[in-house]
Design an enzyme around this catalytic site. Structure first.
Site, PDB file in Angstrom:
ATOM      1  N   ASP A 123       0.827  -1.211   0.000  1.00 33.56           N
ATOM      2  CA  ASP A 123       0.000   0.000   0.000  1.00 33.56           C
ATOM      3  C   ASP A 123       0.866   1.267   0.000  1.00 33.56           C
ATOM      4  O   ASP A 123       2.102   1.193  -0.014  1.00 33.56           O
ATOM      5  CB  ASP A 123      -0.906  -0.059   1.247  1.00 33.56           C
ATOM      6  CG  ASP A 123      -2.308   0.437   0.968  1.00 33.56           C
ATOM      7  OD1 ASP A 123      -2.482   1.240   0.046  1.00 33.56           O
ATOM      8  OD2 ASP A 123      -3.229   0.035   1.713  1.00 33.56           O
ATOM      9  N   ASP A 147     -10.158   3.432  -3.518  1.00 36.64           N
ATOM     10  CA  ASP A 147     -10.835   2.237  -3.011  1.00 36.64           C
ATOM     11  C   ASP A 147     -12.256   2.100  -3.543  1.00 36.64           C
ATOM     12  O   ASP A 147     -13.019   3.066  -3.598  1.00 36.64           O
ATOM     13  CB  ASP A 147     -10.889   2.277  -1.475  1.00 36.64           C
ATOM     14  CG  ASP A 147      -9.507   2.087  -0.868  1.00 36.64           C
ATOM     15  OD1 ASP A 147      -8.508   2.109  -1.617  1.00 36.64           O
ATOM     16  OD2 ASP A 147      -9.438   1.909   0.364  1.00 36.64           O
TER      17      ASP A 147
END
Ligand code: GLA
Length: 378
Positions: free
Chosen positions: A127, A184
């Site tokens: 990430d 997301d």
């Protein structure tokens, strides 16, 4: 390590967020096998963020699994997953802290890669939260790429910087095998359709060994979970799955495998769609046309290994729309003497095109049709 087809598996984040445990992962792995998902190709079981203690071990500096969540330790869990014929995936972050504020790998890349290798990890999602200003995405992904290459184990590298810093232009240089290209996903139609249409101009930036990852699927969540909102209908999920399949995205399930309905299992194991997604040629999909200029109603096409081609007709709008496709737009001229035999991936029904056109009957709002087509003598 070569990854010729988009990776497939299941990831904890969409449904469970921080609410993860050894018992949950084992139960999920069991269900993935029982439901036939492993046989269909869903082999990676991936633990996302929130698996560790809040601080590294003060002496060794290693990240430590939270013993309250994983009492048996991650190597034992990894052995359990491998014992089921599955592969084990984990998560870290290029920043100092992960997105959920656990230790990140910044400055500890080589140590962490060795730690993951010692757990028997096969897949690392990486990430991009809490990166120091001195950090630049290409350098930080190259660093972890090098660390994984040096760790003594084949680990699939799944980058996740949400499409920032023009990721498609350099991500292949890091050794990543897949990369997130958007923010997301949320479990609603607008979110998923926006992700897919936003990536249509970037279809050339996905190919074997490094795939554009449209994010974990929300298929089957029905509004329950960690990225929850209104949820979607079964038809919405069919359209999501068809888009991800045709666009060659990795297929990481994000719903709860313990409560998947038979319709959802049927959808995500649809052989026709999976065959298109996993097509060995790995060629670029392209947008053929819009229906009467409506940007939310369009057709995607993709050449497949062996001479077939895939056609996906999508209506992402709120009113019905049909489509008329000229074979000429697929490169099939009238003088080729060919037309198409089309097999519907959802119903198995067969039909033939005319020599000039394919007529797609009116699609309901959010609807889609996907065909595997073979050029045949007219
Ligand atoms: C980011 C990622 C998500 C998930 C969370 C975990 O938002 O994009 O997919 O991994 O972090 O905190």
């Amino acid at each position: 390590m070569l990854i010729p087809a988009p990776p497939m598996g299941w990831n904890t984040w969409n449904t469970f967020g921080a609410n993860i445990s050894e018992a949950l992962i084992k139960a999920a792995a069991d269900r993935v096998v029982e439901l036939g998902l492993r046989e269909a190709g869903y082999t990676y079981i991936v633990i996302d963020d929130c698996w560790s203690l809040r601080e590294r071990d003060p002496k060794t500096h290693e990240i430590v699994a939270d013993p309250a969540k994983f009492p048996g330790g991650l190597k034992t869990l990894s052995d359990y997953i491998h014992g089921k014929g599955l592969k084990f995936g984990m998560y870290s972050c290029a920043g100092v802290r992960t997105c959920a504020d656990y230790p990140g790998s910044f400055g500890h890349e080589f140590l962490d890669a060795r730690t993951f290798a010692s757990f028997g990890v096969d897949f690392l999602k990486y990430d991009y939260c809490n990166v120091p200003v001195s950090g630049q995405a290409p350098l930080l992904y190259r660093r972890m790429g090098q660390a994984l290459r040096a760790c003594g184990r084949d680990i699939l590298f799944s980058a996740c910087n949400w499409g920032t810093e023009d990721v498609g232009a350099w991500i292949r240089s890091t050794g990543a095998h897949m990369y997130r290209s958007t923010g997301d996903i949320a479990d609603n139609f607008k979110s998923m359709s926006g992700i897919a249409t936003g990536q249509i101009p970037r279809l050339s930036q996905s190919a074997p060994h490094c795939f554009n990852d449209l994010d974990m699927l929300t298929v089957g969540m029905f509004g329950k979970g960690n990225v929850g909102s209104s949820g979607c209908t079964l038809a919405d999920y069919q359209t999501q799955f068809a888009l991800w399949a045709l666009m060659g995205s990795p297929l990481m399930l994000g719903c709860d495998p313990r409560t998947m309905t038979p319709e959802i299992v049927q959808l995500v194991t649809n052989r026709g769609l999976l065959r298109i997604n996993q097509d060995p040629a790995g060629l670029q999909a392209y947008r053929v046309n819009h229906c009467w200029g409506n940007p939310d109603c369009f057709t995607l096409a993709r050449l497949l290994e062996g001479g077939d081609l895939a056609l996906g007709c999508f209506n992402l709008s709120e009113s019905p729309c049909g489509n008329l496709l000229l074979l000429e737009q697929l490169g099939l001229t009238y003088e080729s003497g060919l037309r198409l035999r089309l097999v519907d991936c959802f119903t198995g029904e067969e039909q033939h095109s005319g020599r000039d056109t394919v007529t797609v009957p009116s699609l309901p709002p959010h609807g889609c049709r996907v065909f595997r087509c073979t050029p045949v003598k007219a």
